[in-house]
Design an enzyme around this catalytic site. Structure first.
Site, PDB file in Angstrom:
ATOM      1  N   ASP A  55      29.753  52.638   3.131  1.00 36.65           N
ATOM      2  CA  ASP A  55      29.049  51.793   4.096  1.00 36.65           C
ATOM      3  C   ASP A  55      28.403  50.596   3.390  1.00 36.65           C
ATOM      4  O   ASP A  55      28.272  50.565   2.158  1.00 36.65           O
ATOM      5  CB  ASP A  55      27.980  52.663   4.783  1.00 36.65           C
ATOM      6  CG  ASP A  55      27.566  52.146   6.143  1.00 36.65           C
ATOM      7  OD1 ASP A  55      27.948  51.017   6.500  1.00 36.65           O
ATOM      8  OD2 ASP A  55      26.835  52.877   6.840  1.00 36.65           O
ATOM      9  N   ASP A  82      30.112  50.177  15.278  1.00 40.25           N
ATOM     10  CA  ASP A  82      29.109  51.192  15.634  1.00 40.25           C
ATOM     11  C   ASP A  82      29.069  51.397  17.133  1.00 40.25           C
ATOM     12  O   ASP A  82      28.456  52.353  17.609  1.00 40.25           O
ATOM     13  CB  ASP A  82      27.724  50.749  15.155  1.00 40.25           C
ATOM     14  CG  ASP A  82      27.478  51.167  13.722  1.00 40.25           C
ATOM     15  OD1 ASP A  82      28.260  51.977  13.205  1.00 40.25           O
ATOM     16  OD2 ASP A  82      26.507  50.683  13.126  1.00 40.25           O
TER      17      ASP A  82
END
Ligand code: DGJ
Length: 736
Positions: A479, A549
């Site tokens: 990430d 997301d």
């Protein structure tokens, strides 16, 4: 050899069965462009396409009576300042302050295959007969610098790759102020520019605008490719659709700052430039040093956008992605992020894993929150050792327990960051990117580690590799959750600060390379606050990327539709999540959430233990269905059919290579009363094949030409399981 040089006309012609690319050496020794498009016989000269006429305000690059005006000539890698008033592809500053350049043709090389441009990511070949390359060397006699322009044409894809290399041989240092990877001058301006732009949670929405005189551009100066703009543009004709018409695609194999711009000039030509953004970039070269730009992949299609995308899909999944997982079926995973966020312990994790195993899920991914003092996002980043309060048996113990349940184990990391509240920052406060005496802007309470410094990468590498070595890890989600501010490296000299943003990305690539080399069997998924670094550079290292997301099924149709313009379906991380959706609060049927996520690297991101018995049964069916058709979903030929940006509803399909199998999906946006019959034309089938089409358990038989030309006519009342918004249908199509 599909690249020829004609000495008499001084033309280079690169071609395969579908496309031609033609250049010429101009009378002043510079390199001119003539043509890029559908294949033209290689015997023809295209020199007539250049029409030199004396025009008002033209400045000539040769003594009169020549009328060669660079402003009015299509060029391959132009500079600003000698009569071409458009933006140039590069700029070199000498020690005396002059930025004028004049690179003239010296020699060229044609060879089979394609060379690597490491440490940069790039498309590659596995045998020399897959592609041919041309390297043209030009030289500037004043600075004594060579410029090598490299072109590769693939045998089986309508694609050409390009990059540029500067080799400095002079005694005086030079400073590269701009070094784009591509310049393409097109002869007219009748195009619409498509780009993939948006924001967090709205990544890669398709935007279209007509070209107008002046500059139209997208860019990132955020340190990474960004959610706001993707390093991809396409130029299409107004009449071009998904399945017909001309389109050029330009895709930048890079993960940092970029600029993609099209300049329409007063004589209605279009100049496409793509490369590292010149702002915040400055690269000094001493004698003997080189600078190499990243690669741009250009695709031409005269069969519409689908053909362009299919070319990128194939090329990127076969010759950009690498390693064990290239072409391999990706596991169905469950990620605990939306299920628990950082509030978990071993017991809770094992409970989710056990239910996931019963549902047929293959990989458990432990997300953020397992390390240091990471109980919330204010702390812990940088401390890559396990939090034993949450996980008493460590990652090592937990991963083994997960494997015992019968699943593979995956782990989340964010190696490029540190919270100020971390042992790492307390020990090495000068390791974050920040400028002396200036405020250090926090973002999500975190700061970027200075990956332009080898010792920082070394340290993080050791910490992460140790966790992996001690545990049973089959997958890593890497990430990256902020953009770069106050770009400055405490370890670089003042005249090297302009290198930091590029060197940062090289540091990221370096860490990826080290981890991949040591752990070749791990499946890497890249991520940056969802899809803020979804680019071809990342795909070279991580064959899949967390797409967004935003896991709401309705919004995901748009995001995945846009992403598919340039990226293969196997690369698109797509999960079923809980409702009401955590990002937008919308409630969509579980079936639609599955039907959307199937068209990607499929998984779940919710607490399965909070589902009802019926829902859990449905999850089991979804997993079994996906596994049955996984290869088709991930590697079939993908067609976009209905554009959700235009009509609210979306549709797409995948077809197997031999055309005996296909799966199509239709997604309704908002429902209306008394809606008409759903007409749905399919694509990519064999017109002469007889197919059985099954939808909602009912089957009918059709010929391929019926399905593609007349289409299906769907009685909504009969086939939709529920009435309402956001319902969807899956059509299973099989050779009868
Ligand atoms: C952003 C990612 O996109 C999410 O999936 C999750 O991993 C969080 N970061 C964790 O902080």
């Amino acid at each position: 050899m599909p690249i020829i040089y004609k000495e008499n006309t001084k033309e280079f012609h690169l071609f395969n069965s579908e496309i031609s690319y033609v250049m010429e050496i101009l009378e002043n020794g510079q390199l001119g462009g003539l043509y890029f498009g559908k294949k033209i016989s290689e015997d023809c000269s295209l020199k007539y396409l250049r029409v030199d006429v004396a025009r008002s305000h033209a400045a000539f690059c040769l003594p009169t009576p020549s009328v060669l005006s660079l402003q009015h000539t299509r060029q391959e890698y132009p500079s600003y300042g000698t009569g071409d008033f458009r933006y140039g592809a590069f700029s070199i500053k000498q020690e005396n302050g002059s930025s004028i350049s004049d690179f003239k043709y010296v020699s060229h090389k044609i060879y089979a295959g394609k060379k690597k441009i490491e440490p940069l990511p790039a498309t590659y070949v596995e045998s020399d007969n897959e592609a041919s390359s041309l390297e043209i060397t030009l030289s500037d006699s004043v600075t004594k610098t060579d410029l090598i322009l490299t072109y590769t044409i693939y045998e089986n894809y309508p694609a050409i790759t390009r990059h540029a290399r500067f080799e400095h041989k002079g005694d005086e240092k030079i400073t590269l102020e701009k070094a784009m990877s591509l310049c393409l001058d097109l002869p007219d301006a009748d195009y619409e520019m498509l780009h993939l732009s948006g924001a967090w949670g709205r990544e890669r929405h398709i935007k279209e605008r007509r070209l107008e005189q002046g500059v139209q551009a997208i860019h990132s100066m955020r340190g990474i490719s960004s959610a706001e703009h993707n390093p991809f543009i396409a130029l299409k004709r107004e009449e071009t659709t998904e399945n017909q018409g001309e389109v050029y695609g330009f895709s930048f194999v890079y993960s940092g700052n970029f600029l993609a711009q099209v300049e329409v000039c007063s004589n209605d030509t279009s100049r496409v430039l793509m490369g590292i953004h010149p702002d915040n970039f400055e690269w000094t070269l001493q004698k003997g040093e080189i600078f190499q730009t990243p690669e741009v992949v250009m695709v031409y299609s005269d069969n519409g956008l689908n053909k362009m995308s299919q070319t990128y899909h194939k090329l990127y999944s076969e010759r950009l992605a690498r390693g064990t997982w290239r072409g391999k079926e990706r596991p169905v995973l469950i990620n605990n992020w939306e299920a628990t966020y950082m509030d978990f312990n071993e017991e809770k994790i094992l409970e989710i894993a056990k239910t996931a195993k019963e549902a047929g899920i293959e990989l458990f991914v432990l997300d953020d929150g397992w390390f240091g003092t990471r109980d919330d996002d204010t702390q812990g980043l940088g401390d890559w050792f396990v939090n034993t309060k949450k996980l008493p048996s460590g990652i090592s113990g937990l991963s083994r327990k997960i494997e015992k349940i019968g699943m593979k184990f995956g782990l989340w990391i964010e190696p490029e960051m540190a919270n100020k509240n971390s042992d790492l920052y307390r020990k090495h406060p000068d390791w974050i990117i920040s400028a002396p005496d200036r405020f250090e802007s926090p973002s999500r309470f975190q700061h970027m580690l200075d990956f332009s410094r080898k010792e920082v990468v070394d340290y993080i590498h050791e910490m992460i590799a140790k966790v992996i070595r001690e545990s049973k890890i089959s997958y890593i989600k890497w990430d990256m959750n902020r953009y770069m501010t106050e770009c400055y490296s405490r370890a670089a000299r003042p005249d090297e600060q302009g290198k930091v943003m590029h060197k940062y990305i090289l540091g990221v690539y370096d860490l990826y390379t080290r981890l991949i080399n040591e752990f070749p069997d791990i499946l890497f998924e890249s991520c940056a606050s969802g899809g803020a670094r979804f680019d071809p550079g990342m795909l070279y290292f991580a064959p899949q990327a967390w797409c967004s997301d935003n896991t709401d099924a309705y919004e995901r149709v748009k995001i995945q539709y846009g992403t598919s313009l340039a990226y293969p379906i196997s690369s698109i991380g797509a999960h079923v999540s809980a409702v009401p959706n955590h990002q937008v609060g919308r409630i969509t049927p579980l079936s639609t959430r599955g039907n959307v996520a199937y068209f990607g690297a499929f998984g779940y991101e919710l607490d399965l233990n909070s589902l009802s018995k019926e829902e859990l049964e449905e999850v089991k069916e979804q997993v079994a269905y996906y596994k049955k058709y996984r290869r088709l979903f991930q590697y079939g030929t993908f067609y976009r059919i209905k554009n959700p940006f235009k009509c609210g509803d979306g549709a797409w399909m995948v077809v197997s290579e031999d055309k005996t199998q296909a799966i199509a999906a239709y997604y309704l946006g908002l429902n209306t009363a008394n809606k008409g019959t759903l007409r749905y034309k399919l694509e990519g089938l064999d017109p002469d094949m007889r197919y059985k089409v099954t939808v909602s358990g009912e089957s009918e038989f059709y010929r391929g030409d019926q399905l593609m030309n007349a289409g299906l006519a769907i009685n909504r009342n009969k086939y939709f399981k529920h009435m309402g918004d956001f319902v969807s249908l899956i059509f299973n199509i099989e050779k009868a």
